[in-house]
Motif scaffolding. Structure first.
Motif, PDB file in Angstrom:
ATOM      1  N   ARG A  18       0.848  -1.194   0.000  1.00 14.75           N
ATOM      2  CA  ARG A  18       0.000   0.000   0.000  1.00 14.75           C
ATOM      3  C   ARG A  18       0.879   1.236   0.000  1.00 14.75           C
ATOM      4  N   TYR A  19       0.255   2.375  -0.287  1.00 14.40           N
ATOM      5  CA  TYR A  19       0.990   3.628  -0.241  1.00 14.40           C
ATOM      6  C   TYR A  19       1.221   4.019   1.215  1.00 14.40           C
ATOM      7  N   ALA A  20       2.417   4.499   1.474  1.00 13.60           N
ATOM      8  CA  ALA A  20       2.775   4.945   2.822  1.00 13.60           C
ATOM      9  C   ALA A  20       2.062   6.250   3.133  1.00 13.60           C
ATOM     10  N   THR A  21       1.853   6.476   4.413  1.00 11.92           N
ATOM     11  CA  THR A  21       1.259   7.708   4.922  1.00 11.92           C
ATOM     12  C   THR A  21       2.205   8.274   5.982  1.00 11.92           C
ATOM     13  N   PRO A  22       1.961   9.499   6.438  1.00 11.68           N
ATOM     14  CA  PRO A  22       2.820  10.033   7.508  1.00 11.68           C
ATOM     15  C   PRO A  22       2.868   9.136   8.747  1.00 11.68           C
ATOM     16  N   ASP A  24       3.376   6.142   8.791  1.00 15.35           N
ATOM     17  CA  ASP A  24       4.389   5.116   8.544  1.00 15.35           C
ATOM     18  C   ASP A  24       5.812   5.641   8.705  1.00 15.35           C
ATOM     19  N   PHE A  59       5.780  13.615   2.548  1.00 16.05           N
ATOM     20  CA  PHE A  59       4.334  13.576   2.295  1.00 16.05           C
ATOM     21  C   PHE A  59       3.781  14.972   2.028  1.00 16.05           C
ATOM     22  N   ASP A  61       2.253  18.139  -0.372  1.00 12.36           N
ATOM     23  CA  ASP A  61       1.187  18.242  -1.364  1.00 12.36           C
ATOM     24  C   ASP A  61       1.511  19.397  -2.295  1.00 12.36           C
ATOM     25  N   ARG A  66       6.691   9.360  -3.914  1.00 14.92           N
ATOM     26  CA  ARG A  66       5.650   8.434  -3.445  1.00 14.92           C
ATOM     27  C   ARG A  66       6.372   7.219  -2.884  1.00 14.92           C
TER      28      ARG A  66
END
Length: 181
Positions: A18-22, A24, A59, A61, A66
């Motif tokens: 899955r895509y990492a998020t903050p 992680d 992360f 914007d 990614r």
């Protein structure tokens, strides 16, 4: 409820990509430290600092990078960091893989291949027709892994890098050092 949770866990895939998020960032810092150790490089920062910087800088914007995370039974086992670029000369968007790393104990379990397949799906969905990466010449296992992907082109180009303080010197107009001495 516990029976349902146990049954759901039994049918859930062992590896999740899955895509990492903050959220992680701590896991990414830990994986990054293991990556540095693999290359024999010093870990310059404490993990907590690395996690803070990763959460803040990775992360943004719009995203400048990614990151795909690989989790095996909920435990972080690897990551694939990549960025988009646009080539003016051929009017084509491409992706460059910055890092693909799988922990030592999880290698040869297909996790790297799963991350590459997920990235390939991303390319297809986004209409991206080119995927690029590099491999160290001494890393025979990585090269064999990549060769199995069936790349069409291996570059004979030389990869260059400028680090601080040379960046500051270059920005100030300083002549390059004479390495011929």
């Amino acid at each position: 409820m516990a029976v349902q949770d146990h049954a759901a866990a039994a049918v859930a895939p062992a590896v999740e990509i899955r895509y990492a998020t903050p959220a992680d960032a701590e896991a990414l810092a830990l994986l990054s430290q293991e990556l540095l150790a693999f290359y024999g490089l010093p870990v310059r920062y404490q993990r907590s600092y690395m996690a803070h910087v990763i959460a803040e800088k990775a992360f943004t914007d719009p995203p400048s990078i990614r990151i795909l995370m690989a989790l095996e039974r909920g435990q972080p086992r690897g990551f694939l960091a990549f960025s988009h670029s646009f080539a003016v000369a051929n009017c084509q968007t491409s992706i460059f893989i910055q890092d693909l790393f799988v922990t030592r104990k999880a290698r040869a379990n297909g996790i790297g291949r799963l991350m590459m397949a997920e990235l390939a799906r991303h390319c297809v969905e986004q209409g991206i027709g080119q995927l690029d990466w590099t491999a160290d010449p001494w890393n025979e296992k990585a090269r064999a892994f990549y060769e199995a992907m069936g790349p069409l082109l291996r570059s004979d180009k030389t990869y260059y890098r400028i680090l601080s303080p040379r960046l500051a010197e270059l920005a100030a107009g300083a002549p390059p050092p004479d390495y011929r001495r």
